[in-house]
Scaffold this motif. Structure first.
Motif, PDB file in Angstrom:
ATOM      1  N   LEU A 104       0.863  -1.246  -0.080  1.00 11.55           N
ATOM      2  CA  LEU A 104       0.021   0.093   0.051  1.00 11.55           C
ATOM      3  C   LEU A 104       1.165   1.371  -0.057  1.00 11.55           C
ATOM      4  O   LEU A 104       0.349   2.186   0.348  1.00 11.55           O
ATOM      5  CB  LEU A 104      -0.853   0.020   1.073  1.00 11.55           C
ATOM      6  N   GLN A 107      -0.528   5.004  -1.164  1.00  9.98           N
ATOM      7  CA  GLN A 107      -2.075   5.058  -1.395  1.00  9.98           C
ATOM      8  C   GLN A 107      -2.351   6.340  -0.550  1.00  9.98           C
ATOM      9  O   GLN A 107      -1.617   6.702   0.423  1.00  9.98           O
ATOM     10  CB  GLN A 107      -2.708   3.806  -0.518  1.00  9.98           C
ATOM     11  N   ILE A 111      -6.892   5.375   2.911  1.00  9.05           N
ATOM     12  CA  ILE A 111      -6.806   4.124   2.768  1.00  9.05           C
ATOM     13  C   ILE A 111      -6.003   3.472   3.692  1.00  9.05           C
ATOM     14  O   ILE A 111      -6.353   2.226   4.310  1.00  9.05           O
ATOM     15  CB  ILE A 111      -6.119   3.731   1.455  1.00  9.05           C
ATOM     16  N   MET A 114      -7.909   2.906   7.055  1.00  2.05           N
ATOM     17  CA  MET A 114      -8.829   2.064   6.909  1.00  2.05           C
ATOM     18  C   MET A 114      -8.426   0.599   7.234  1.00  2.05           C
ATOM     19  O   MET A 114      -8.922  -0.303   7.834  1.00  2.05           O
ATOM     20  CB  MET A 114      -9.693   1.871   5.732  1.00  2.05           C
ATOM     21  N   VAL A 115      -7.160   0.399   6.523  1.00  7.26           N
ATOM     22  CA  VAL A 115      -6.402  -0.777   6.702  1.00  7.26           C
ATOM     23  C   VAL A 115      -6.156  -1.052   8.183  1.00  7.26           C
ATOM     24  O   VAL A 115      -6.077  -2.145   8.642  1.00  7.26           O
ATOM     25  CB  VAL A 115      -5.051  -0.683   5.954  1.00  7.26           C
ATOM     26  N   GLY A 118      -9.105  -2.278   9.584  1.00  7.10           N
ATOM     27  CA  GLY A 118      -9.115  -3.850   9.439  1.00  7.10           C
ATOM     28  C   GLY A 118      -8.367  -4.684  10.013  1.00  7.10           C
ATOM     29  O   GLY A 118      -8.649  -5.681  10.850  1.00  7.10           O
ATOM     30  N   TYR A 121      -9.770  -5.003  13.776  1.00  5.72           N
ATOM     31  CA  TYR A 121     -10.727  -6.201  13.659  1.00  5.72           C
ATOM     32  C   TYR A 121     -10.069  -7.430  13.726  1.00  5.72           C
ATOM     33  O   TYR A 121     -10.607  -8.237  14.547  1.00  5.72           O
ATOM     34  CB  TYR A 121     -11.687  -5.823  12.622  1.00  5.72           C
TER      35      TYR A 121
ATOM     36  N   THR B  70     -17.951  12.105   3.335  1.00  5.59           N
ATOM     37  CA  THR B  70     -16.588  11.790   2.848  1.00  5.59           C
ATOM     38  C   THR B  70     -16.041  11.397   1.687  1.00  5.59           C
ATOM     39  O   THR B  70     -14.972  11.706   1.141  1.00  5.59           O
ATOM     40  CB  THR B  70     -16.405  10.247   4.016  1.00  5.59           C
ATOM     41  N   LEU B  76     -13.568  13.495   6.640  1.00  2.00           N
ATOM     42  CA  LEU B  76     -13.692  12.159   7.024  1.00  2.00           C
ATOM     43  C   LEU B  76     -14.563  12.396   8.496  1.00  2.00           C
ATOM     44  O   LEU B  76     -14.356  13.379   9.406  1.00  2.00           O
ATOM     45  CB  LEU B  76     -12.433  11.709   7.600  1.00  2.00           C
ATOM     46  N   PHE B 270     -18.057   3.181  12.747  1.00  2.83           N
ATOM     47  CA  PHE B 270     -17.301   2.447  11.979  1.00  2.83           C
ATOM     48  C   PHE B 270     -17.705   1.753  11.046  1.00  2.83           C
ATOM     49  O   PHE B 270     -17.275   1.515   9.787  1.00  2.83           O
ATOM     50  CB  PHE B 270     -16.081   1.355  12.921  1.00  2.83           C
ATOM     51  N   LEU B 271     -18.782   0.906  11.312  1.00  3.37           N
ATOM     52  CA  LEU B 271     -19.527  -0.209  10.527  1.00  3.37           C
ATOM     53  C   LEU B 271     -19.721   0.667   9.092  1.00  3.37           C
ATOM     54  O   LEU B 271     -19.672   0.240   8.120  1.00  3.37           O
ATOM     55  CB  LEU B 271     -20.794  -0.490  11.021  1.00  3.37           C
ATOM     56  N   LEU B 273     -18.544   3.470   8.002  1.00  2.00           N
ATOM     57  CA  LEU B 273     -17.520   3.782   7.327  1.00  2.00           C
ATOM     58  C   LEU B 273     -16.750   2.824   6.467  1.00  2.00           C
ATOM     59  O   LEU B 273     -16.247   3.035   5.346  1.00  2.00           O
ATOM     60  CB  LEU B 273     -16.310   4.543   8.282  1.00  2.00           C
ATOM     61  N   PHE B 274     -16.941   1.617   6.990  1.00  2.00           N
ATOM     62  CA  PHE B 274     -16.350   0.418   6.406  1.00  2.00           C
ATOM     63  C   PHE B 274     -17.192   0.406   5.030  1.00  2.00           C
ATOM     64  O   PHE B 274     -16.578   0.159   4.064  1.00  2.00           O
ATOM     65  CB  PHE B 274     -16.521  -0.914   7.113  1.00  2.00           C
ATOM     66  N   ILE B 277     -15.976   2.785   2.476  1.00  2.00           N
ATOM     67  CA  ILE B 277     -14.771   2.505   1.968  1.00  2.00           C
ATOM     68  C   ILE B 277     -14.790   1.458   1.181  1.00  2.00           C
ATOM     69  O   ILE B 277     -14.018   1.214   0.028  1.00  2.00           O
ATOM     70  CB  ILE B 277     -13.871   2.654   3.331  1.00  2.00           C
ATOM     71  N   LEU B 281     -15.248   4.948  -2.281  1.00  2.00           N
ATOM     72  CA  LEU B 281     -15.262   6.526  -1.876  1.00  2.00           C
ATOM     73  C   LEU B 281     -15.925   7.125  -3.069  1.00  2.00           C
ATOM     74  O   LEU B 281     -15.313   6.781  -4.272  1.00  2.00           O
ATOM     75  CB  LEU B 281     -14.103   7.182  -1.566  1.00  2.00           C
ATOM     76  N   ILE B 329     -11.160  -6.853   4.750  1.00  2.00           N
ATOM     77  CA  ILE B 329     -11.092  -5.402   4.354  1.00  2.00           C
ATOM     78  C   ILE B 329      -9.613  -5.040   4.172  1.00  2.00           C
ATOM     79  O   ILE B 329      -9.599  -4.440   3.124  1.00  2.00           O
ATOM     80  CB  ILE B 329     -11.239  -4.559   6.030  1.00  2.00           C
ATOM     81  N   LEU B 333      -8.678  -3.669   0.481  1.00  2.00           N
ATOM     82  CA  LEU B 333      -8.110  -2.668   0.238  1.00  2.00           C
ATOM     83  C   LEU B 333      -6.755  -2.701  -0.502  1.00  2.00           C
ATOM     84  O   LEU B 333      -6.278  -1.970  -1.306  1.00  2.00           O
ATOM     85  CB  LEU B 333      -7.794  -1.812   1.507  1.00  2.00           C
ATOM     86  N   PRO B 337      -8.021  -0.301  -3.789  1.00  2.00           N
ATOM     87  CA  PRO B 337      -8.245   0.644  -2.756  1.00  2.00           C
ATOM     88  C   PRO B 337      -9.426   1.639  -3.006  1.00  2.00           C
ATOM     89  O   PRO B 337      -9.957   2.232  -2.227  1.00  2.00           O
ATOM     90  CB  PRO B 337      -6.987   1.552  -2.796  1.00  2.00           C
TER      91      PRO B 337
END
Lengths: 318, 358
Positions: A104, A107, A111, A114-115, A118, A121, B70, B76, B270-271, B273-274, B277, B281, B329, B333, B337
């Motif tokens: 990445l 990027q 992004i 967000m990674v 992830g 989680y 966003t 954001l 968050f959910l 936003l996931f 993304i 976007l 995720i 990405l 991305p």
């Protein structure tokens, strides 16, 4: 009129009349401030070196602490478990770099952000799968951390200092000093700063981006482990810590994203500010204000100084 | 072979500006709408409507809202959950104060409350941007959550602290409450989502949407070219919060039936936003794809061990679920991305030149 009195005069009268209590509140704020600062430090380290806003720092704290406790529960002596936990954080750093970040490069920031969510989680699931979801107590005594407390007589009252809190403050101070030396004096530290400034320029003078990223994630892992031990010793090690870790965000805002001293000062201001506000003003609003007060301070603060206390001035060109 | 726009000429400006200029696309849109409005209610059972379609549509609408902020305006935000909450509590208060007014009107009206709150918390965006803005939206999230707990007036002093949806009907049909049928609620949600998506789609194509995109791409340049940041940013916050508010109100009134603060916590932010993304976007269809992916995948994962006949503890499945979502995720990405919407358009491009891609 009564309300104004309650807001502007009463709390200060209370403070002046109970100086020992005020001192106790300030000390508790100071302690939680150190812990916020430690989490924020992990964020700053990674942000400085890679421009990645590492959301996973909070879960890394939990994960590191759980690893330590889990290893000890297997019957491994405390110090060996500590070393193994450090090794596992190193492994995590290398894996994150290999599997995720390497792909990445270049990027957009969001992004990368967000990674890391992830990753959060993934680590939550992984941690709960391996160690189970219930809270565990930290192996404070086995690690040789002091317990107990000292009572001081001041201002016709008493102030109680937990030895553990003192140890936490001292260890944080040592770690921050060490990191400052590392960043400013060593070869790798300079390389880190170069990468933070400009990825491409750093690459062109022969700095290995992959290596630097692995190192910096490892450093953040060590900070996470320390934070995890300290915090775990105060309360239990549980996944709830992860929400507390969000508090590091306003701390970062106050201090500026790229400043290590900023993270410390910001942490202390937030920690003390929110305790003071909760104790002396919280009653007016019905209590529970600790949850949002830090964010609101940060919000107000940002309106006047968008780059934070110690952040570099933001200059933008078209 | 099938998907080709050769021979479709545009002979007027109006045709050139059409939302779906390609005939096959128009066909696809109508087909999807037909399936959604006629096919799904006919075939779907209660579980399918209640646990998959209704939440999917609601989250898709919230994703459209967040995407406006966003994806299109570049601000954001992690306050989506709270803005949904504002919509839900506003709708609850409105319908208990004015019980005779049609509930659909109330749901749309509650969006305006959410929009107002969104604008207030959008004010800092005039000075700050990027991750700094995340913190101010988090301030909104936690402050509003606190308000939902502490201000008892909001939930009518209900001792449990929850808002419970009263029964409301219009034209003799029960729309909300426990006795409303899933099909009714589904159709209602679907209609609102379709209309609002269509409006969003056209706002974005128009002058306001373009000013948002200019602000996103470079706000200083946009300002020099005559876009007022104040108007553009605050309107983005207002419209986005409006959508989130309506989604939140629908979530409580047409899906959950009762809700507490936990339904609007930061995890929901968050959910969504996931979803935005992962979907992509700056893409409306991406919002739908992301919502489908994030909402339906965990349900499949939970059901999967049962199908292949393995007994796994519920907690273990839940943990694996977290790991899988996180892993996916990261995976998505890395491979793309720009989200599922980009994958979709790549696929479409391939289809266009198939079978002779020279």
């Amino acid at each position: 009129m009564g309300l104004l009195f309650d807001i502007f005069i009463n709390p200060f009268v209370e403070m002046a009349s109970g100086l020992d209590f005020l001192l106790q509140v300030l000390w508790e704020g100071f302690v939680s401030g150190t812990l916020y600062a430690l989490i924020a430090l992990g964020f700053v380290l990674i942000f400085k070196a890679s421009g990645v806003f590492n959301f996973a720092q909070g879960i890394m704290v939990v994960f590191a602490a759980l690893t330590l406790v889990g290893l000890h529960a297997l019957g491994i002596p405390a110090f060996l478990a500590l070393i193994l936990a450090v090794a596992i954080m190193a492994l995590l750093a290398v894996t994150v770099e290999r599997v995720v970040l390497r792909h990445l490069v270049n990027q957009p920031d969001i992004i990368l952000f967000m990674v890391t969510i992830g990753l959060t989680y993934f680590l939550i699931g992984f941690g709960e799968l391996v160690f189970g979801g219930d809270p565990k107590s930290m192996i404070t005594e086995e690690l040789g951390l002091p317990t107990g407390s000292t009572v001081f007589d001041v201002f016709d009252g008493i102030v109680i200092l937990q030895h553990l809190d003192v140890a936490a403050a001292v260890i944080s101070a040592i770690m921050v000093a060490g990191l400052a030396v590392f960043f400013n004096k060593t070869r790798i530290g300079r390389a880190l700063r170069a990468v933070a400034d400009d990825h491409q320029a750093a690459l062109s003078v022969g700095i290995s981006l992959n290596q630097i990223w692995a190192i910096v994630w490892f450093a953040a892992g060590i900070v996470a482990l320390t934070t995890g031990i300290m915090w775990g010793a105060k309360s239990d090690v549980s996944f709830a810590l992860q929400i507390v870790a969000l508090k590091a965000l306003p701390v970062l805002i106050l201090g500026g994203f790229t400043s290590i001293p900023g993270a410390i000062v910001g942490g202390l201001i937030i920690g003390m500010g929110e305790k003071l506000f909760e104790v002396y003003w919280g009653g007016l609003l019905g209590g529970g204000v600790e949850g949002w007060f830090a964010y609101v301070i940060a919000l107000i603060f940002l309106l006047f100084r968008p780059q934070g206390l110690f952040g570099e001035k933001i200059i933008e060109r078209v | 072979m099938l998907y080709r726009e050769a021979g479709q000429f545009k002979t007027s400006y109006q045709a050139d500006q059409a939302a779906f200029p390609i005939f096959q696309d128009q066909l696809a849109v109508w087909a999807i709408l037909a399936v959604a409005f006629i096919g799904v209610p006919l075939v779907g059972n209660d579980f399918f409507l209640n646990s998959i379609m209704i939440p999917f549509l609601i989250f898709a609408l919230a994703s459209v809202g967040l995407n406006i902020l966003t994806g299109y305006a570049g601000q954001l935000s992690l306050g989506t959950g709270a803005f949904m909450g504002v919509g839900a509590y506003a709708c609850y208060k409105l319908t208990t104060i004015f019980p005779d007014v049609n509930i659909v009107i109330m749901i749309v009206a509650s969006g305006f409350f959410s929009a107002g709150i969104g604008m207030i918390f959008g004010l800092p965006s005039l000075r700050i941007k990027g991750f700094y803005l995340v913190v101010t939206t988090l301030a909104a999230q936690f402050f509003l959550e606190w308000c939902f707990i502490r201000i008892a007036w909001l939930y009518n002093y209900n001792p449990s602290g929850a808002i419970e949806v009263p029964q409301r009907e219009a034209f003799g049909v029960i729309l909300t409450g426990a006795s409303a049928t899933p099909v009714t609620r589904y159709l209602l949600v679907l209609s609102i989502v379709v209309v609002m998506t269509w409006i969003a789609f056209n706002i974005i194509r128009g002058r306001i949407g373009r000013s948002w995109m200019m602000i996103r791409d470079m706000d200083i340049a946009a300002e020099l070219m005559g876009v007022k940041p104040l108007n553009a940013k605050l309107s983005a916050f207002a419209v986005s919060s409006f959508y989130c508010g309506v989604a939140g109100a629908m979530m409580v009134f047409f899906w959950l039936g009762a809700a507490e603060v936990e339904s609007f916590d930061v995890n929901h932010s968050f959910l969504i936003l996931f979803m935005v993304i992962l979907g992509g976007l700056g893409s409306i269809k991406g919002a739908f794809m992301g919502a489908a992916f994030i909402w339906i995948l965990p349900i499949l994962i939970r059901a999967a061990p049962g199908w292949i006949g393995i007994e796994v503890q519920a907690a273990t499945v839940e943990h694996l679920n977290f790991m899988l979502i996180g892993g996916l995720i990261i995976f998505f990405l890395i491979i793309e991305p720009h989200g599922l919407a980009r994958l979709w358009s790549i696929g479409k491009q391939k289809l266009r030149v198939w079978p002779f891609p020279y």
